[in-house]
Design an enzyme around this catalytic site. Structure first.
Site, PDB file in Angstrom:
ATOM      1  N   LYS A  76      -8.429 -10.457  -3.053  1.00 26.13           N
ATOM      2  CA  LYS A  76      -9.078  -9.280  -2.468  1.00 26.13           C
ATOM      3  C   LYS A  76     -10.462  -9.158  -3.075  1.00 26.13           C
ATOM      4  CE  LYS A  76      -8.126  -4.311  -1.830  1.00 26.13           C
ATOM      5  NZ  LYS A  76      -7.147  -3.230  -2.129  1.00 26.13           N
ATOM      6  N   SER A 151      -5.625  -0.732   1.901  1.00 24.40           N
ATOM      7  CA  SER A 151      -6.940  -1.326   1.943  1.00 24.40           C
ATOM      8  C   SER A 151      -6.928  -2.855   1.793  1.00 24.40           C
ATOM      9  CB  SER A 151      -7.791  -0.706   0.833  1.00 24.40           C
ATOM     10  OG  SER A 151      -7.258  -1.022  -0.439  1.00 24.40           O
ATOM     11  N   SER A 175      -1.917   0.424  -1.014  1.00 14.82           N
ATOM     12  CA  SER A 175      -2.716  -0.632  -0.378  1.00 14.82           C
ATOM     13  C   SER A 175      -2.185  -2.054  -0.480  1.00 14.82           C
ATOM     14  CB  SER A 175      -4.136  -0.607  -0.929  1.00 14.82           C
ATOM     15  OG  SER A 175      -4.825   0.449  -0.349  1.00 14.82           O
TER      16      SER A 175
HETATM   17  N1  GLN Z   1      -4.715   4.824   1.713  1.00 17.59           N
HETATM   18  C1  GLN Z   1      -4.907   5.267   0.370  1.00 17.59           C
HETATM   19  C2  GLN Z   1      -6.320   5.751   0.189  1.00 17.59           C
HETATM   20  O1  GLN Z   1      -7.052   5.671   1.095  1.00 17.59           O
HETATM   21  C3  GLN Z   1      -4.570   4.182  -0.610  1.00 17.59           C
HETATM   22  C4  GLN Z   1      -5.613   3.174  -0.796  1.00 17.59           C
HETATM   23  C5  GLN Z   1      -5.289   2.190  -1.880  1.00 17.59           C
HETATM   24  O2  GLN Z   1      -4.133   2.060  -2.294  1.00 17.59           O
HETATM   25  N2  GLN Z   1      -6.325   1.527  -2.375  1.00 17.59           N
HETATM   26  O3  GLN Z   1      -6.692   6.215  -0.836  1.00 17.59           O
END
Ligand code: GLN
Length: 483
Positions: A76, A151, A175
């Site tokens: 990532k 994400s 994410s």
């Molecule tokens: N969807 C969550 C957010 O927008 C989690 C994102 C993540 O785990 N990086 O904060």
């Protein structure tokens, strides 16, 4: 060759059926051919990959072995990679080449993994759809009109489309698990402190945790083995020995106590997903597990608490991007304030700006007690709920997401609608617990995930349950058409 899992690749390399260099070339060609449909990579690192593959082949020829030696993966794009663009999905860092490798990157490279590239992601890991990336949205290989989740959506789409066997992700509120669920993968968020955060660009430091995305629990065990461990460079890294995760896969599930929280089956859950979750429960019962209804009474407060704490930490973490030290700098600033304002205004996209504003507000004098402190108290109540539940059960089971992958753009005008999709995942981050999502079936041709949560440092138990489930089901083997 692109259908092989990490475990199969390790056997193929050991048996000299193919070399890492051959495999790497096949996958790079496949990425070049198919990724334009998906947009799952921000950067490809062909030269690095080929040199790492050749080095791994030489090490094998010299008698070395290891499940990751010569295994192709991707990171990532928030893991720092020395000399390689590390963008975090943001215009702010479009020009940033990291001066060092993240601990996870360095550990996996030392184990012989081959880095094919850096995967697309929501900007600064803020999102659940991979639509906030400066590099454009990622498409779900199961239906190109739908989001892959976020994400870590680039890692998920690439692995689901068989562009490579496994990739790293990070999970601040879901994410890893949520994109795994939405693309038919197995994804594991480890216990907070199990995997070093050093060199992982911070979103919300008390919640962020790196982990593996792969097709099977067996492969997650292999990748986690390479990522986990104490790191003196990360003050929240925990100095606990790392067990042999692959050895934990084969335990019997006889007598395993599985808790199913009654709050999980409320109105927001798609009834077709509820049915698939019940089917997975029945499958595990056949393997000897005992099911018990439990309660997590404070779950309803998790989303508001998370969406105060995560932006609060983000507003502090992202203050380092000031146009002076890293990344984007505006043209011709007239003074220092102008430099800050325009560099940040131009470098950050709308979702990141929204979170910084919410976070700065929640932390400001006069509102700190009402929002941030309150959210921290809720966080403790949520942790206490889990501690009480784990006195009665060994594992907690439920859906990973309330809905399957939505259409690209469907939630763009309503950020809160996207936040609500995180309802099942964020509690594990608030409590610091390990969680895993695994394939459990399909709704309208789109994958559905079942989530398992375990007590601290019981990643092995999660992998064990998922592996036994996968030995008896075939959801995880389904391949999206066209890939
Ligand atoms: N969807 C969550 C957010 O927008 C989690 C994102 C993540 O785990 N990086 O904060």
């Amino acid at each position: 060759m692109h259908q092989l899992t990490l475990a199969e690749i390790a056997r193929g390399l050991a048996d000299k059926k193919f070399s890492s260099e051959e495999l790497t070339k096949v996958l790079l060609a496949r990425i070049a051919q198919l990724d334009p449909q998906l947009n799952s990579f921000i950067s490809l690192t062909e030269e690095l990959a080929l040199s790492q593959a050749k080095a791994a082949d030489t090490r094998r020829a010299n008698g070395e072995s290891g499940a990751l030696l010569g295994a192709p993966i991707a990171h990532k794009d928030l893991f720092c990679t020395q000399g390689i663009r590390t963008s975090c999905g943001s215009k702010m860092l479009d020009n940033f080449k990291a001066p060092y490798d993240a601990t996870v990157v360095a550990k996996l490279a030392a184990a012989g993994a081959v880095t094919l590239g850096k995967t697309n992601m929501d900007e600064f890991a803020m999102g659940s759809a991979n639509e906030s990336s400066y590099y454009g949205a990622v498409k779900n290989p199961w239906n190109l009109e739908h989001v892959p989740g976020g994400s870590s959506g680039g890692s998920a789409a690439a692995v689901a489309a068989r562009l490579l066997p496994a990739a790293t992700g990070t999970d601040t509120g879901g994410s890893i698990r949520q994109p795994a669920a939405l693309t038919n993968l197995t994804g594991l968020k480890p216990t907070y402190g199990r995997v070093s955060r050093w060199g992982m660009i911070a979103y919300a430091s008390s919640l962020d945790q790196g982990g593996p995305l792969a097709r099977t629990a067996e492969d997650c065990a292999i990748l986690l083995q390479g990522m986990a461990g104490f790191d003196p460079n990360d003050s929240t890294s925990i100095d606990e020995p790392v067990p042999d995760y692959s050895a934990s896969l084969n335990g019997s599930l006889q007598g395993l106590r599985i808790g199913v929280p009654k709050e999980y089956f409320s109105a927001g859950l798609d009834p077709r997903i509820a049915e698939l979750i019940h089917n997975s429960v029945k499958e595990l019962e056949k393997l000897g597990a005992v099911i018990k209804e439990i309660s997590l009474p404070n779950m309803q407060h998790a989303i508001p608490a998370y969406y105060v704490i995560a932006p609060a930490e983000a507003s502090s973490n992202l203050s380092r991007f000031d146009g002076v030290r890293f990344g984007h700098r505006c043209e011709n600033p007239v003074n220092l304030i102008d430099l800050y304002k325009r560099s940040r205004g131009e470098g950050f996209g709308p979702e990141v700006q929204r979170r910084i504003m919410v976070g700065a507000y929640a932390l400001s004098a006069g509102y700190y007690d009402a929002y941030y402190l309150k959210a921290q108290k809720i966080r403790r109540l949520i942790k206490n709920d889990f501690m009480a539940a784990f006195n009665e059960v060994d594992i907690i089971l439920g859906p990973t997401t309330p809905n399957p992958a939505w259409k690209l753009g469907a939630k763009n005008s309503d950020p809160v609608a996207a936040y609500l999709e995180d309802v099942y995942t964020i509690t594990a981050n608030l409590a610091g617990l390990p969680g895993l999502s695994m394939p459990a079936g399909f709704v309208d041709g789109l994958p559905v995930g079942v989530q398992l949560l375990a007590p601290y440092f019981q990643e092995g138990r999660l992998l064990n349950v998922a592996h036994q489930y996968q030995l008896n089901t075939d959801w995880h083997t389904r391949t999206p058409t066209g890939f």
